[in-house]
Design a protein around this motif. Structure first.
Motif, PDB file in Angstrom:
ATOM      1  N   ALA A  60       3.073   3.236  -1.896  1.00 47.48           N
ATOM      2  CA  ALA A  60       3.479   1.851  -1.682  1.00 47.48           C
ATOM      3  C   ALA A  60       2.931   1.301  -0.367  1.00 47.48           C
ATOM      4  CB  ALA A  60       5.003   1.750  -1.714  1.00 47.48           C
ATOM      5  N   LEU A  61       3.006   2.105   0.694  1.00 45.62           N
ATOM      6  CA  LEU A  61       2.551   1.622   1.998  1.00 45.62           C
ATOM      7  C   LEU A  61       1.035   1.533   2.083  1.00 45.62           C
ATOM      8  CD1 LEU A  61       4.979   3.563   4.390  1.00 45.62           C
ATOM      9  CD2 LEU A  61       5.150   1.202   3.605  1.00 45.62           C
ATOM     10  N   LEU A  62       0.349   2.435   1.401  1.00 50.98           N
ATOM     11  CA  LEU A  62      -1.117   2.478   1.464  1.00 50.98           C
ATOM     12  C   LEU A  62      -1.769   1.810   0.266  1.00 50.98           C
ATOM     13  CD1 LEU A  62      -1.580   6.169   2.719  1.00 50.98           C
ATOM     14  CD2 LEU A  62      -1.527   4.070   4.078  1.00 50.98           C
ATOM     15  N   ALA A  63      -1.041   0.916  -0.393  1.00 52.40           N
ATOM     16  CA  ALA A  63      -1.595   0.245  -1.583  1.00 52.40           C
ATOM     17  C   ALA A  63      -2.903  -0.478  -1.291  1.00 52.40           C
ATOM     18  CB  ALA A  63      -0.552  -0.718  -2.160  1.00 52.40           C
ATOM     19  N   VAL A  65      -5.235   0.329   0.596  1.00 51.04           N
ATOM     20  CA  VAL A  65      -6.304   1.324   0.755  1.00 51.04           C
ATOM     21  C   VAL A  65      -6.563   2.074  -0.545  1.00 51.04           C
ATOM     22  CG1 VAL A  65      -7.019   3.374   2.041  1.00 51.04           C
ATOM     23  CG2 VAL A  65      -5.734   1.569   3.190  1.00 51.04           C
ATOM     24  N   LEU A  66      -5.487   2.405  -1.277  1.00 45.04           N
ATOM     25  CA  LEU A  66      -5.614   3.233  -2.472  1.00 45.04           C
ATOM     26  C   LEU A  66      -6.037   2.436  -3.702  1.00 45.04           C
ATOM     27  CD1 LEU A  66      -2.421   5.480  -2.075  1.00 45.04           C
ATOM     28  CD2 LEU A  66      -4.773   6.031  -1.448  1.00 45.04           C
ATOM     29  N   ALA A  67      -5.602   1.203  -3.819  1.00 48.03           N
ATOM     30  CA  ALA A  67      -5.879   0.415  -5.026  1.00 48.03           C
ATOM     31  C   ALA A  67      -7.348   0.009  -5.068  1.00 48.03           C
ATOM     32  CB  ALA A  67      -4.991  -0.817  -5.068  1.00 48.03           C
ATOM     33  N   PRO A  68      -8.039   0.281  -6.183  1.00 48.77           N
ATOM     34  CA  PRO A  68      -9.452  -0.133  -6.287  1.00 48.77           C
ATOM     35  C   PRO A  68      -9.629  -1.643  -6.220  1.00 48.77           C
ATOM     36  CG  PRO A  68      -8.894   1.508  -7.960  1.00 48.77           C
ATOM     37  CD  PRO A  68      -7.610   1.062  -7.348  1.00 48.77           C
ATOM     38  N   TYR A  69      -8.643  -2.388  -6.701  1.00 52.18           N
ATOM     39  CA  TYR A  69      -8.742  -3.849  -6.725  1.00 52.18           C
ATOM     40  C   TYR A  69      -7.454  -4.451  -6.157  1.00 52.18           C
ATOM     41  CZ  TYR A  69     -12.493  -2.639  -9.960  1.00 52.18           C
ATOM     42  OH  TYR A  69     -13.602  -2.089 -10.532  1.00 52.18           O
ATOM     43  N   SER A 105      -4.745  -0.090 -10.460  1.00 52.74           N
ATOM     44  CA  SER A 105      -4.413  -0.962  -9.331  1.00 52.74           C
ATOM     45  C   SER A 105      -3.055  -1.619  -9.525  1.00 52.74           C
ATOM     46  CB  SER A 105      -5.496  -2.035  -9.172  1.00 52.74           C
ATOM     47  OG  SER A 105      -6.757  -1.452  -8.913  1.00 52.74           O
ATOM     48  N   GLN A 106      -2.750  -2.026 -10.755  1.00 48.72           N
ATOM     49  CA  GLN A 106      -1.463  -2.645 -11.024  1.00 48.72           C
ATOM     50  C   GLN A 106      -0.313  -1.672 -10.766  1.00 48.72           C
ATOM     51  OE1 GLN A 106      -2.304  -5.889 -11.025  1.00 48.72           O
ATOM     52  NE2 GLN A 106      -1.107  -6.337 -12.844  1.00 48.72           N
ATOM     53  N   LEU A 107      -0.494  -0.410 -11.139  1.00 49.61           N
ATOM     54  CA  LEU A 107       0.556   0.590 -10.901  1.00 49.61           C
ATOM     55  C   LEU A 107       0.762   0.824  -9.406  1.00 49.61           C
ATOM     56  CD1 LEU A 107      -0.338   3.227 -13.644  1.00 49.61           C
ATOM     57  CD2 LEU A 107       1.595   1.644 -13.659  1.00 49.61           C
ATOM     58  N   ILE A 108      -0.334   0.872  -8.648  1.00 44.45           N
ATOM     59  CA  ILE A 108      -0.221   1.115  -7.205  1.00 44.45           C
ATOM     60  C   ILE A 108       0.456  -0.061  -6.515  1.00 44.45           C
ATOM     61  CG2 ILE A 108      -1.537   1.437  -5.084  1.00 44.45           C
ATOM     62  CD1 ILE A 108      -3.579   3.006  -6.706  1.00 44.45           C
ATOM     63  N   TRP A 109       0.049  -1.281  -6.830  1.00 42.25           N
ATOM     64  CA  TRP A 109       0.698  -2.446  -6.237  1.00 42.25           C
ATOM     65  C   TRP A 109       2.132  -2.591  -6.739  1.00 42.25           C
ATOM     66  CZ3 TRP A 109      -1.068  -4.768  -2.106  1.00 42.25           C
ATOM     67  CH2 TRP A 109      -2.440  -4.745  -1.831  1.00 42.25           C
ATOM     68  N   GLY A 110       2.390  -2.155  -7.971  1.00 49.41           N
ATOM     69  CA  GLY A 110       3.754  -2.183  -8.480  1.00 49.41           C
ATOM     70  C   GLY A 110       4.684  -1.259  -7.721  1.00 49.41           C
TER      71      GLY A 110
END
Length: 315
Positions: A60-63, A65-69, A105-110
């Motif tokens: 959640a905190l590193l979204a 950086v981790l999310a491709p988009y 990306s949606q899961l990471i930002w979610g």
């Protein structure tokens, strides 16, 4: 003249001694939280839960950086067809959704949205419940009676129904979900803190403090309240799991506002309803994220409750 050894000496010489079991670390003189931390390190369930919670918080905190988009980005919109939703590929590891957004990306930002809603709603419920529980436990009498009847009235309504009602009245916004979940948690924290304070009020140290001439306010705020917070903190950990599930449920019902492409696990489940036959993964992945996150908070919360409960200590 010879003397025979005493009977107990014979038994001591003939009965073999079994292997000695290692002694547990001595907890005498150690603080409550230090003993709890030591017990948590020996609990496999606590370790698993802590790892899940830590991974969830880091994602959640590193979204960014981790999310491709980015959140709400539609990089695969040109590849979407009325009857075709592209699956996993090199550019999109988990595939696309109906709107062309990258599922990973949606899961990471979610995860960031769920963490924000869970923490804020739990803090709101904790503050409101602590205020009511403090009033009831400190004053007693008619204040206790009126406060607890209000709490009983709130508990008489099913939690999800109460949350839906509050969110519907406030409006379809993310803030409405936070307030709705916080209101549902208020009576739980209130009853827990009140019961804990009533149990502490009869302890010897409270009588000793009162005998020294300390006022009620000093005794309550400096002695009773600090010693009553342990079960409340444990309950807050458990309520984080409930908050994540209820946030997803309210978003699934369309009470969280936002667009269909917003990155939130519950809203992703809503958007995947019409695509179950074509792309069941669109519902599977958000469901797995919700279940695993709730499991992590539950495992860690239950282990923390056992670690802080003297009745469950294993010697």
């Amino acid at each position: 003249m010879t003397t025979e050894p005493a009977a107990q000496d014979v038994v001591r010489q003939t009965v073999p001694r079994g292997p000695r079991t290692p002694r547990e670390p001595d907890d005498a003189g150690a603080s409550l939280w230090r003993v709890a931390a030591r017990r948590l390190r020996r609990n496999p369930g606590a370790i698993v839960g802590a790892v899940i919670v830590l991974l969830f918080v880091l994602v959640a905190l590193l979204a960014p950086v981790l999310a491709p988009y980015g959140a709400g980005a539609l990089p695969g919109r040109a590849e979407i067809r009325p009857t075709v939703i592209p699956g996993p590929s090199d550019a999109f590891p988990l595939g696309l959704d109906r709107y062309g957004a990258d599922l990973l990306s949606q899961l990471i930002w979610g995860a960031r949205a769920s963490l924000l809603i869970g923490i804020l709603s739990t803090v709101l419920g904790l503050l409101g419940g602590a205020l009511l529980g403090l009033l009831a436990g400190a004053f007693g009498g008619w204040v206790d009676t009126v406060t607890m009847r209000l709490v009983d009235l709130m508990l008489s309504v099913p939690s999800l129904l109460l949350a839906v009602s509050v969110a519907a009245v406030i409006g379809q916004t993310p803030s409405a979900i936070i307030i709705a979940i916080g209101v549902v948690q208020v009576p739980i924290f209130a009853r827990l803190l009140r019961g804990s304070m009533l149990a502490q009020r009869d302890q010897d140290y409270v009588l000793a403090a009162s005998s020294l001439g300390l006022g009620r306010r000093t005794v309550v705020m400096s002695h009773i309240l600090p010693n009553s917070l342990s079960p409340v903190i444990v309950q807050a950990t458990l309520m984080l799991a409930t908050a994540v599930i209820e946030a997803a449920a309210l978003s699934f019902l369309g009470l969280g506002g936002g667009s269909p492409t917003s990155a939130e696990w519950g809203r992703m489940l809503t958007a995947a309803q019409n695509e179950l036959e074509v792309a069941p993964r669109l519902a599977m992945w958000p469901g797995v994220c919700i279940a695993v996150t709730a499991l992590g908070f539950t495992l860690f919360g239950e282990a923390l409750r056992e670690a802080l409960d003297p009745k469950t200590r294993k010697r």
